[in-house]
Design a protein around this motif. Structure first.
Motif, PDB file in Angstrom:
ATOM      1  N   GLY A 103       0.709  -1.171   0.071  1.00 21.02           N
ATOM      2  CA  GLY A 103       0.009  -0.054   0.198  1.00 21.02           C
ATOM      3  C   GLY A 103       0.703   1.210  -0.107  1.00 21.02           C
ATOM      4  O   GLY A 103       0.246   2.256  -0.236  1.00 21.02           O
ATOM      5  N   ARG A 104       2.087   1.039   0.122  1.00 22.81           N
ATOM      6  CA  ARG A 104       3.127   2.406   0.076  1.00 22.81           C
ATOM      7  C   ARG A 104       3.048   3.122  -1.123  1.00 22.81           C
ATOM      8  O   ARG A 104       3.202   4.534  -0.834  1.00 22.81           O
ATOM      9  N   THR A 105       2.785   2.441  -2.132  1.00 20.00           N
ATOM     10  CA  THR A 105       2.888   3.279  -3.569  1.00 20.00           C
ATOM     11  C   THR A 105       1.520   4.250  -3.508  1.00 20.00           C
ATOM     12  O   THR A 105       1.634   5.543  -3.770  1.00 20.00           O
ATOM     13  N   ALA A 106       0.549   3.860  -3.238  1.00 24.11           N
ATOM     14  CA  ALA A 106      -0.779   4.643  -3.323  1.00 24.11           C
ATOM     15  C   ALA A 106      -0.666   5.633  -2.027  1.00 24.11           C
ATOM     16  O   ALA A 106      -1.168   6.863  -2.206  1.00 24.11           O
ATOM     17  N   ARG A 107      -0.251   5.105  -0.894  1.00 23.26           N
ATOM     18  CA  ARG A 107      -0.219   5.913   0.401  1.00 23.26           C
ATOM     19  C   ARG A 107       0.650   7.286   0.092  1.00 23.26           C
ATOM     20  O   ARG A 107       0.165   8.407   0.239  1.00 23.26           O
ATOM     21  N   ASP A 108       1.899   6.988  -0.522  1.00 22.53           N
ATOM     22  CA  ASP A 108       2.812   8.091  -0.869  1.00 22.53           C
ATOM     23  C   ASP A 108       2.292   9.108  -1.712  1.00 22.53           C
ATOM     24  O   ASP A 108       2.413  10.265  -1.685  1.00 22.53           O
ATOM     25  N   ALA A 109       1.636   8.508  -2.877  1.00 21.57           N
ATOM     26  CA  ALA A 109       1.141   9.397  -3.862  1.00 21.57           C
ATOM     27  C   ALA A 109       0.086  10.188  -3.385  1.00 21.57           C
ATOM     28  O   ALA A 109      -0.169  11.285  -3.692  1.00 21.57           O
ATOM     29  N   SER A 110      -0.780   9.649  -2.562  1.00 24.64           N
ATOM     30  CA  SER A 110      -2.011  10.439  -1.868  1.00 24.64           C
ATOM     31  C   SER A 110      -1.516  11.553  -1.078  1.00 24.64           C
ATOM     32  O   SER A 110      -1.786  12.665  -1.331  1.00 24.64           O
ATOM     33  N   TYR A 111      -0.681  11.169  -0.075  1.00 26.66           N
ATOM     34  CA  TYR A 111      -0.159  12.144   0.687  1.00 26.66           C
ATOM     35  C   TYR A 111       0.554  13.147   0.257  1.00 26.66           C
ATOM     36  O   TYR A 111       0.577  14.409   0.500  1.00 26.66           O
ATOM     37  N   ASP A 112       1.174  12.899  -0.867  1.00 23.53           N
ATOM     38  CA  ASP A 112       2.098  13.786  -1.743  1.00 23.53           C
ATOM     39  C   ASP A 112       1.011  14.671  -2.572  1.00 23.53           C
ATOM     40  O   ASP A 112       1.069  16.043  -2.502  1.00 23.53           O
ATOM     41  N   TYR A 113       0.101  14.044  -3.157  1.00 23.70           N
ATOM     42  CA  TYR A 113      -0.929  14.747  -4.233  1.00 23.70           C
ATOM     43  C   TYR A 113      -1.892  15.820  -3.305  1.00 23.70           C
ATOM     44  O   TYR A 113      -1.939  16.927  -3.750  1.00 23.70           O
ATOM     45  N   TYR A 114      -2.239  15.384  -2.118  1.00 26.02           N
ATOM     46  CA  TYR A 114      -3.158  16.300  -1.188  1.00 26.02           C
ATOM     47  C   TYR A 114      -2.530  17.115  -0.212  1.00 26.02           C
ATOM     48  O   TYR A 114      -3.004  17.965   0.503  1.00 26.02           O
ATOM     49  N   LYS A 115      -1.111  17.036  -0.394  1.00 28.58           N
ATOM     50  CA  LYS A 115      -0.045  17.793   0.427  1.00 28.58           C
ATOM     51  C   LYS A 115      -0.453  17.780   1.871  1.00 28.58           C
ATOM     52  O   LYS A 115      -0.658  18.549   2.584  1.00 28.58           O
ATOM     53  N   VAL A 116      -0.533  16.398   2.616  1.00 28.37           N
ATOM     54  CA  VAL A 116      -0.841  16.061   3.816  1.00 28.37           C
ATOM     55  C   VAL A 116       0.481  15.748   4.345  1.00 28.37           C
ATOM     56  O   VAL A 116       1.098  14.706   3.847  1.00 28.37           O
ATOM     57  N   ASP A 117       0.665  16.037   5.764  1.00 29.24           N
ATOM     58  CA  ASP A 117       1.993  15.600   6.271  1.00 29.24           C
ATOM     59  C   ASP A 117       1.797  14.203   6.612  1.00 29.24           C
ATOM     60  O   ASP A 117       1.009  13.816   7.175  1.00 29.24           O
ATOM     61  N   PRO A 118       2.886  13.632   5.898  1.00 27.64           N
ATOM     62  CA  PRO A 118       2.862  11.959   6.397  1.00 27.64           C
ATOM     63  C   PRO A 118       2.873  11.564   7.842  1.00 27.64           C
ATOM     64  O   PRO A 118       3.546  12.141   8.687  1.00 27.64           O
ATOM     65  N   TYR A 119       2.112  10.644   8.377  1.00 25.34           N
ATOM     66  CA  TYR A 119       2.103  10.271   9.454  1.00 25.34           C
ATOM     67  C   TYR A 119       3.472   9.397  10.120  1.00 25.34           C
ATOM     68  O   TYR A 119       3.804   9.034  11.110  1.00 25.34           O
ATOM     69  N   TRP A 120       4.063   8.621   8.983  1.00 25.17           N
ATOM     70  CA  TRP A 120       5.176   7.968   8.993  1.00 25.17           C
ATOM     71  C   TRP A 120       6.575   8.557   9.256  1.00 25.17           C
ATOM     72  O   TRP A 120       7.569   7.882   9.498  1.00 25.17           O
TER      73      TRP A 120
END
Length: 121
Positions: A103-120
């Protein structure tokens, strides 16, 4: 603990799945199809929101950072702070693609696209 809107912090996934998702303009933009869990960090990776389609045909699935959703009781659904155009332009996946590479690819792309600070981080 409560969310920013004052809701409780615990909810069963079965109550979340199938719930409508609206943008701040009040447009119904989809429903929560599933939630992806990060088993190693005990976090919710993202909500899988389905857009479009009919009876599962032609649906697109988007990974939306869980922290971006806020439940609004009066609407009976979640509100995301994104426009319809932003959501339509967001990365879309098949259900199978959402789980590739844990799930990392979708997660990373999502957080990057929406400009949300990653929880990890």
């Amino acid at each position: 603990m409560s969310t920013p809107a004052g809701h409780t912090s615990a909810i069963a996934a079965s109550r979340v799945i199938g719930t409508a998702v609206y943008n701040t303009a009040g447009d119904n933009v989809g429903t929560i199809h599933d939630v992806m869990l990060d088993k190693l960090s005990n976090n919710i990776m993202f909500a899988v929101v389905s857009f479009g389609g009919f009876l599962g045909i032609g649906e697109k699935y988007h990974a939306i950072p869980w922290g971006s959703l806020d439940y609004e009781k009066s609407r009976g659904g979640y509100i995301v702070p994104y426009s319809k155009d932003q959501l339509e332009a967001a990365p879309a996946y098949s259900v199978e693609e959402l789980t590739r590479e844990d799930g990392r690819t979708a997660r990373d792309a999502s957080y990057d696209y929406y400009k949300v600070d990653p929880y990890w981080s």
